[in-house]
Write an enzyme that holds these catalytic residues in place. Structure first.
Site, PDB file in Angstrom:
ATOM      1  N   GLU A 131       4.963  10.087 -13.052  1.00 24.15           N
ATOM      2  CA  GLU A 131       6.119  10.693 -13.744  1.00 24.15           C
ATOM      3  C   GLU A 131       5.718  11.320 -15.079  1.00 24.15           C
ATOM      4  OE1 GLU A 131       8.582  11.332 -12.014  1.00 24.15           O
ATOM      5  OE2 GLU A 131       8.340   9.873 -10.416  1.00 24.15           O
ATOM      6  N   CYS A 141       0.669  17.242  -5.972  1.00 22.73           N
ATOM      7  CA  CYS A 141      -0.694  17.613  -5.604  1.00 22.73           C
ATOM      8  C   CYS A 141      -0.923  17.274  -4.135  1.00 22.73           C
ATOM      9  CB  CYS A 141      -1.655  16.825  -6.507  1.00 22.73           C
ATOM     10  SG  CYS A 141      -3.384  17.098  -6.154  1.00 22.73           S
ATOM     11  N   CYS A 168      -5.973  18.285 -11.214  1.00 25.02           N
ATOM     12  CA  CYS A 168      -4.857  17.881 -12.086  1.00 25.02           C
ATOM     13  C   CYS A 168      -5.364  17.538 -13.489  1.00 25.02           C
ATOM     14  CB  CYS A 168      -4.107  16.696 -11.485  1.00 25.02           C
ATOM     15  SG  CYS A 168      -3.118  17.163 -10.041  1.00 25.02           S
TER      16      CYS A 168
HETATM   17 ZN   LIG Z   1       6.818  13.559  -8.258  1.00 23.51          ZN
HETATM   18 ZN   LIG Z   2      -4.119  16.132  -8.162  1.00 24.02          ZN
END
Ligand SMILES: [Zn+2]
Ligand SMILES: [Zn+2]
Length: 173
Positions: A131, A141, A168
């Site tokens: 979150e 992702c 990410c």
């Molecule tokens: Zn989410």
């Molecule tokens: Zn990721």
């Protein structure tokens, strides 16, 4: 960055500890814990027996003092047409929420060899990392090991890691 954890309702010390530890280890941020807040009664939907998740984000945003504020609650949450959510955040927002209610559910994923508290602790860490990731601009992702993977069941939560994948990570740091 400082993240303020806002307990809403009766949140265990272990849950607060795991949430803090997860956020510190992944985002290398400072973490503070705000005073416990009472559950927003007007967010309760009697026909569903659940609370509206957005109200918890509003509360965290109002009460939380950090750059980001995350409500953590043992109550069962829903969002729009979804039957339940483990958490909710707005992309690039300041506040978000995680519910531990359904993270207690036993998994059918073959993880039964591990003590239930350990499995629960890992889920809490993964969901708070997820979150807060949204509040930092991360979307879901495709990598099913990444904490930002969309995981609507505890089985999928158990399969992912609490860490962000390389892609990410590069987006956030
Ligand atoms: Zn989410
Ligand atoms: Zn990721």
């Amino acid at each position: 960055m400082r993240v303020d954890i806002v307990p809403v309702g009766d949140v265990s010390a272990a849950t607060k500890r795991e949430a803090s530890a997860g956020l510190r280890s992944i985002y290398e941020c400072e973490v503070s814990v705000a005073a416990e807040q009472s559950v927003p009664a007007d967010a309760y939907d009697e026909s569903r027996g659940q609370y509206r998740a957005e109200a918890f984000i509003d509360l965290a945003t109002r009460v939380g003092s950090g750059d980001k504020a995350i409500a953590v609650t043992p109550e069962d949450l829903y969002y729009r047409r979804r039957n339940y959510v483990f958490g909710l955040a707005y992309l690039d927002g300041r506040g978000c929420v995680v519910s531990t209610y359904r993270l207690q559910t036993s998994s059918d994923g073959g993880f039964s060899a591990r003590p239930a508290e350990d499995v629960f602790a890992d889920r809490v860490r993964k969901e708070v990392v997820h979150e807060i990731g949204h509040t930092l601009g991360l979307e879901h992702c495709e990598n099913n090991r990444c904490a930002m993977n969309f995981s609507p069941t505890v089985r999928e939560v158990d399969l992912k890691e609490e860490t962000l994948c390389g892609t990410c990570q590069r987006t956030v740091f």
